[in-house]
Design a protein around this motif. Structure first.
Motif, PDB file in Angstrom:
ATOM      1  N   ASN A  18       1.886   5.569 -13.168  1.00  0.00           N
ATOM      2  CA  ASN A  18       3.111   5.035 -13.321  1.00  0.00           C
ATOM      3  C   ASN A  18       3.486   4.715 -11.959  1.00  0.00           C
ATOM      4  N   LEU A  19       2.668   4.284 -10.991  1.00  0.00           N
ATOM      5  CA  LEU A  19       2.890   3.871  -9.654  1.00  0.00           C
ATOM      6  C   LEU A  19       2.695   2.151  -9.311  1.00  0.00           C
ATOM      7  N   GLU A  20       3.456   1.839  -8.505  1.00  0.00           N
ATOM      8  CA  GLU A  20       2.986   0.512  -7.795  1.00  0.00           C
ATOM      9  C   GLU A  20       2.530   1.068  -6.401  1.00  0.00           C
ATOM     10  N   LEU A  21       1.552   0.285  -5.903  1.00  0.00           N
ATOM     11  CA  LEU A  21       1.030   0.382  -4.499  1.00  0.00           C
ATOM     12  C   LEU A  21       1.043  -0.868  -3.761  1.00  0.00           C
ATOM     13  N   ALA A  22       1.127  -0.804  -2.483  1.00  0.00           N
ATOM     14  CA  ALA A  22       1.150  -2.105  -1.757  1.00  0.00           C
ATOM     15  C   ALA A  22       0.644  -1.620  -0.399  1.00  0.00           C
ATOM     16  N   GLN A  23      -0.424  -2.453   0.250  1.00  0.00           N
ATOM     17  CA  GLN A  23      -0.831  -2.221   1.622  1.00  0.00           C
ATOM     18  C   GLN A  23      -0.170  -3.392   2.617  1.00  0.00           C
ATOM     19  N   ILE A  24       0.184  -2.802   3.691  1.00  0.00           N
ATOM     20  CA  ILE A  24       0.672  -3.666   4.900  1.00  0.00           C
ATOM     21  C   ILE A  24       0.334  -3.154   6.075  1.00  0.00           C
ATOM     22  N   ASN A  32      -1.440  -0.937   8.505  1.00  0.00           N
ATOM     23  CA  ASN A  32      -2.168   0.407   8.143  1.00  0.00           C
ATOM     24  C   ASN A  32      -1.043   1.235   7.564  1.00  0.00           C
ATOM     25  N   ILE A  33      -0.121   0.606   6.663  1.00  0.00           N
ATOM     26  CA  ILE A  33       0.504   1.345   5.830  1.00  0.00           C
ATOM     27  C   ILE A  33       0.351   1.176   4.186  1.00  0.00           C
ATOM     28  N   LEU A  34       0.390   2.158   3.560  1.00  0.00           N
ATOM     29  CA  LEU A  34       0.114   2.257   2.307  1.00  0.00           C
ATOM     30  C   LEU A  34       1.394   2.775   1.533  1.00  0.00           C
ATOM     31  N   ILE A  35       2.229   1.711   0.813  1.00  0.00           N
ATOM     32  CA  ILE A  35       3.381   2.083   0.300  1.00  0.00           C
ATOM     33  C   ILE A  35       3.138   2.355  -1.246  1.00  0.00           C
ATOM     34  N   LEU A  36       3.514   3.850  -1.621  1.00  0.00           N
ATOM     35  CA  LEU A  36       3.539   4.133  -3.023  1.00  0.00           C
ATOM     36  C   LEU A  36       5.003   4.054  -3.683  1.00  0.00           C
ATOM     37  N   GLY A  37       4.973   3.507  -4.685  1.00  0.00           N
ATOM     38  CA  GLY A  37       6.644   3.223  -5.358  1.00  0.00           C
ATOM     39  C   GLY A  37       6.429   3.699  -6.525  1.00  0.00           C
ATOM     40  N   GLY A  38       7.616   4.453  -7.028  1.00  0.00           N
ATOM     41  CA  GLY A  38       7.475   4.858  -8.201  1.00  0.00           C
ATOM     42  C   GLY A  38       8.895   5.877  -8.474  1.00  0.00           C
ATOM     43  N   THR A  39       9.017   6.385  -9.487  1.00  0.00           N
ATOM     44  CA  THR A  39      10.147   7.349  -9.808  1.00  0.00           C
ATOM     45  C   THR A  39       9.937   8.707  -9.055  1.00  0.00           C
ATOM     46  N   ASN A  40      10.770   9.575  -8.624  1.00  0.00           N
ATOM     47  CA  ASN A  40      10.558  10.552  -8.090  1.00  0.00           C
ATOM     48  C   ASN A  40       9.277  11.459  -8.808  1.00  0.00           C
ATOM     49  N   GLU A  41       9.451  11.623 -10.087  1.00  0.00           N
ATOM     50  CA  GLU A  41       8.515  12.187 -11.118  1.00  0.00           C
ATOM     51  C   GLU A  41       7.091  11.632 -10.878  1.00  0.00           C
ATOM     52  N   ALA A  42       7.048  10.423 -10.865  1.00  0.00           N
ATOM     53  CA  ALA A  42       5.634   9.873 -10.404  1.00  0.00           C
ATOM     54  C   ALA A  42       5.098  10.010  -9.448  1.00  0.00           C
ATOM     55  N   LEU A  43       5.858  10.127  -8.224  1.00  0.00           N
ATOM     56  CA  LEU A  43       5.696  10.347  -7.065  1.00  0.00           C
ATOM     57  C   LEU A  43       5.348  11.837  -6.627  1.00  0.00           C
ATOM     58  N   GLU A  44       5.816  12.670  -7.361  1.00  0.00           N
ATOM     59  CA  GLU A  44       5.698  13.937  -6.940  1.00  0.00           C
ATOM     60  C   GLU A  44       4.492  14.763  -6.883  1.00  0.00           C
ATOM     61  N   PRO A  45       3.263  14.446  -7.707  1.00  0.00           N
ATOM     62  CA  PRO A  45       2.099  14.937  -7.554  1.00  0.00           C
ATOM     63  C   PRO A  45       1.505  14.502  -6.344  1.00  0.00           C
TER      64      PRO A  45
END
Length: 121
Positions: free
Chosen positions: A40-46, A48-61
């Motif tokens: 349940n995540l979306e990822l993007a790289q710009i 040297n930055i990796l952005i992980l997007g999602g709800t707080n629950e999806a990001l927590e682990p």
């Protein structure tokens, strides 16, 4: 055994706003963008930055993971890390970009290792 690139990880709830901001800030295009539906995540790289997007629950682990190391052989790094006091947090796994492993280094820092292959969407 080679670390090819180190990515700083950012955790956000609104990935589109973050992508737009970091593209402007770094004056770079988004190198990679995909949905990791299994987590349940979306990822993007710009850059040297990796952005992980999602709800707080999806990001927590994942929020304890401080960086992503792109490596030539995740299996070789696994052997090296275990011989040097690292503890496996998440075992070897196939992911959309290849294979990954998350470990806690001897100093307590949690790092994801990724052997990049290609996007398998």
């Amino acid at each position: 055994m080679e670390i090819k690139k180190i990515l700083t990880r950012l955790y956000v709830n609104d990935i589109n706003t973050a992508i737009d901001f970091y593209r402007k800030l770094l004056n770079q295009d988004c190198d990679l963008s995909f949905k990791y539906t299994e987590m349940n995540l979306e990822l993007a790289q710009i850059g040297n930055i990796l952005i992980l997007g999602g709800t707080n629950e999806a990001l927590e682990p994942f929020e304890d993971t401080k960086a992503t190391f792109l490596v030539d052989s995740v299996i070789e790094f696994r052997e090296f890390l275990l011989k040097n006091g690292a503890v496996i947090v998440r075992e070897l796994k196939k992911v959309p970009t290849g294979m990954n492993l998350t470990v806690k280094h001897l100093d307590g820092t949690v790092i994801e290792y990724v052997e990049y292959k290609s996007i398998n969407l």
